[in-house]
Design a protein around this motif. Structure first.
Motif, mmCIF file in Angstrom:
data_model
loop_
_atom_site.group_PDB
_atom_site.id
_atom_site.type_symbol
_atom_site.label_atom_id
_atom_site.label_comp_id
_atom_site.label_asym_id
_atom_site.label_seq_id
_atom_site.Cartn_x
_atom_site.Cartn_y
_atom_site.Cartn_z
ATOM 1 N N ALA A 171 0.830 -1.201 0.000
ATOM 2 C CA ALA A 171 0.000 0.000 0.000
ATOM 3 C C ALA A 171 0.872 1.262 0.000
ATOM 4 C CB ALA A 171 -0.926 -0.006 1.224
ATOM 5 N N ARG A 172 1.895 1.282 0.852
ATOM 6 C CA ARG A 172 2.759 2.463 0.954
ATOM 7 C C ARG A 172 3.523 2.699 -0.353
ATOM 8 N NH1 ARG A 172 4.840 4.210 5.821
ATOM 9 N NH2 ARG A 172 5.960 5.715 4.537
ATOM 10 N N ALA A 173 3.979 1.627 -0.988
ATOM 11 C CA ALA A 173 4.712 1.787 -2.253
ATOM 12 C C ALA A 173 3.823 2.469 -3.291
ATOM 13 C CB ALA A 173 5.194 0.429 -2.772
ATOM 14 N N ALA A 174 2.548 2.132 -3.280
ATOM 15 C CA ALA A 174 1.605 2.773 -4.211
ATOM 16 C C ALA A 174 1.346 4.220 -3.797
ATOM 17 C CB ALA A 174 0.293 1.982 -4.259
ATOM 18 N N GLU A 175 1.161 4.451 -2.498
ATOM 19 C CA GLU A 175 0.827 5.802 -2.011
ATOM 20 C C GLU A 175 1.970 6.796 -2.219
ATOM 21 O OE1 GLU A 175 -2.400 4.715 1.507
ATOM 22 O OE2 GLU A 175 -0.264 4.833 1.994
#
Lengths: 439, 439
Positions: free
Chosen positions: B430-434
């Motif tokens: 999720a963080r990599a996308a955000e």
């Protein structure tokens, strides 16, 4: 509790680099004889006793006490209700992802999955007819590693291929159902679903029982029992690949923010302690920056412990002499996921021969591909990208050669076929060809 | 000595037809524990000792006493000399067949084996890159079942795919070399060839030795040792299918001369006592005529004994209620070779869902397809046509997904990916996308 992660630091100019890399990549799919013995027994038992055996094992392994198989079937209404009961954002995200995955696989089918034929100068027709499989089974893991995205990635290509019936199996230990998995089954167009898992589920799909229909192919990931069972039923039914631990390789020229790359390495590492995250980069200062970002970001992650174990045990940050050399080493590794974190991804992409999926440019994080870019996230692992491909529409189709030889064609081909058949000592082959020659 | 052949006569209207058909089709790929144990040992030994082990086993099993691996290599000049030494007719036939097979597989590559991509509305690039395997191994049986046509059928698709190196292995028991096999290797463009066979040859290809290069995939038929070895090295390298006994099914409407059909049934039966030849026909008088032709023609055949054993043990002549019903039963059998001996083959072809190759019309004998029509003669057996395909260019290629998400694309996809990743408890995903969302 805080964690530290320091992937192995290597340089291609080190003496002993090749051996060190080889040791780091080593992963052995050792088979466990206890698992093998248990699976042998379960397969034979389900083959013989059908539903009764499936019920027994589901009681024993998943703690589900039910009296009939109908209680292990998830009816369409239940799948639909799970979908409708999701929070708005999740429901929209699931539909959006499904639509992207569907569009991509429709393009794939159009590009490489249609029947074709041509007539040669004798008027003979030659080609291939491409047809969908009649019925497939999709294994979806339950419990802690329940991934609704995997339901989409397995079921949608089957649906696009035109498979007649898609049967999903998913274990629900102690009766715990994952609403996102059920909702994904609804969105992806699964035909029937059963709350059965393990080798018993694979056996039920491969042989059929009174209730579970026999399928033609089984796809989807699972634990050691599932992998062993799939390997053993291969031939009786088709299977997709047997997956090893997940891997990411990042080729970086230093132009992508180091935090992004660190997080991409984490996103692979968080799957599993055995997952492998590797960075290849010609700039040692950038490698330092990524290591710094790893230190800074690690303890923000809920799964920091798994990430740290994976990076410390199997991760590597490798300093290469050049981007060209990095590409060569990537080809040796044949990674499942390959990110080109560069401002010139199209310069490097042609040099990359083996990879499950190639993510071009800094904005293309692997996680976008995992969920919703469109391409499949079921990819070859453990260097098998040397010879195998992402799961796709083609896995749910098969081809039949089409041959219609004209009378003129039979007259020419018959002479050749007879000559070669006599050369092989197969006289009936030769005679069958000669009988069709013009008298 | 004369022989008699009387295939089992069945009618779909018989009580108990389904069970009788099932019994007739039954073929079990029983594994022999002696074979398995021997293969386990050979694989481990070749992996450990390389060339030395290969030399030992070649001495022991093939009676070849040589001191070095160079004596087991067939040099290009020897292959060329074999080709040039063939009788004119054989040489021309081999070249003609090779050219037809090449043309067909080139069409196959063009139709379904090229890279493709598209850009979506956000400017993101999605597609697949199709690349050849680096190096493949081709197993060619030696001794009594040495088929030069199989050299063409394995090597040419690999060549058309663009495989960098094609390594052939062929046992030469007591040093006997088959000139047609050597000539076929020359014509088909084999890169290197070794006179090694059995599990030791498979092991050498899968692991590599000092002399034999490690390959990425092994194709080609072999005996029980070869089949077992291929199964075991699968994962380390790719393999093609594991073939069972060969099969033909003829759907006849009564319009093709009965002798032609009888000879086509023979041409399958002459391969092997376990080969299976089946006729499906709605006209009982025509079935009688085919049986009559079998009686008349059998003792003209040099391989009459094998043909008789195969037809008596595994053959069947089945009277159906209609051609439509014959098509249904054919789908149940999913035969390797399927002939439509009819004046209306295009009427029946669309009803046929599962078959390795479909031969349309009375002039299209299976033997034309076996040698020189163009399509591959390596086909799925034992009902595996339900889920697998003829050997083809696609077996020597692999695909890599291509994903290049634009900045705008990352901004939209990132929200969706993060939502789904949080739902799966994968926060680093999720963080990599955000991190890629616009600030």
């Amino acid at each position: 509790m805080t964690f530290q992660a320091k992937p192995l630091r290597l340089a291609t100019s080190d003496a002993g680099f090749d051996a060190a890399l080889k040791a780091r990549l080593h992963w052995s799919a050792e088979t466990d004889s206890q698992v093998e013995d248990a699976v042998t027994k379960i397969l034979a038992d389900v083959r013989k006793r059908g539903d009764a055996a499936v019920l027994d094992y589901t009681h024993r392994f998943d703690g589900l006490s039910v009296v009939g198989m109908d209680q292990l079937e998830l009816k369409p209404a239940e799948l639909k209700a799970a979908f409708e009961g999701l929070p708005d954002k999740q429901r929209v995200a699931l539909q959006f992802a499904a639509q992207r995955v569907r569009s991509y696989h429709e393009a794939q089918k159009k590009a490489s999955g249609e029947s074709w034929s041509y007539r040669d100068s004798d008027g003979s027709l030659l080609g291939q007819k491409v047809t969908p499989l009649d019925r497939v089974g999709i294994y979806v893991p339950g419990g802690k590693a329940a991934y609704p995205s995997s339901v989409l990635m397995n079921a949608i290509p089957a649906h696009v291929a035109g498979v007649g019936e898609i049967i999903m199996v998913v274990p629900t230990p102690r009766g715990e159902k994952n609403p996102l998995v059920l909702a994904a089954a609804h969105v992806a167009g699964v035909s029937r679903a059963f709350t059965v898992g393990g080798a018993q589920a694979v056996a039920a799909l491969a042989y059929g029982t009174e209730t579970v229909p026999r399928v033609d192919k089984i796809t989807g990931p699972g634990n050691a029992y599932v992998a062993s069972a799939k390997r053993r039923v291969f031939g009786q039914v088709g299977i997709d690949m047997i997956a090893g631990p997940s891997e990411i390789l990042v080729l970086a020229d230093g132009s992508t923010p180091a935090e992004w790359v660190a997080m991409d390495l984490f996103s692979q590492a968080e799957h599993d302690e055995l997952a492998q995250s590797i960075l290849l980069c010609p700039d040692p200062y950038y490698i330092d920056a990524v290591q710094g970002a790893i230190y800074r970001l690690l303890n923000e992650m809920p799964r920091a412990e798994i990430i740290a174990k994976s990076l410390n045990g199997r991760g590597a940050l490798i300093h290469t002499r050049s981007m060209e050399e990095a590409c060569e080493i990537s080809n040796r590794i044949a990674p499942e996921h390959l990110e080109i974190a560069s401002t010139e991804p199209h310069r490097w992409e042609p040099l990359l021969r083996h990879a499950g999926a190639i993510f071009l440019g800094g904005f293309t994080s692997e996680s976008l591909g995992d969920y919703c870019a469109g391409p499949n996230h079921v990819l070859p692992t453990s260097t098998t990208a040397r010879f195998s491909s992402p799961l796709g529409v083609y896995d749910f189709q098969k081809r039949s050669s089409i041959i219609e030889v004209s009378e003129a064609g039979a007259n020419q081909l018959g002479v050749i076929a007879a000559e070669l058949a006599y050369g092989e000592g197969l006289q009936a082959h030769a005679r069958a060809a000669e009988m069709r020659l013009k008298k």
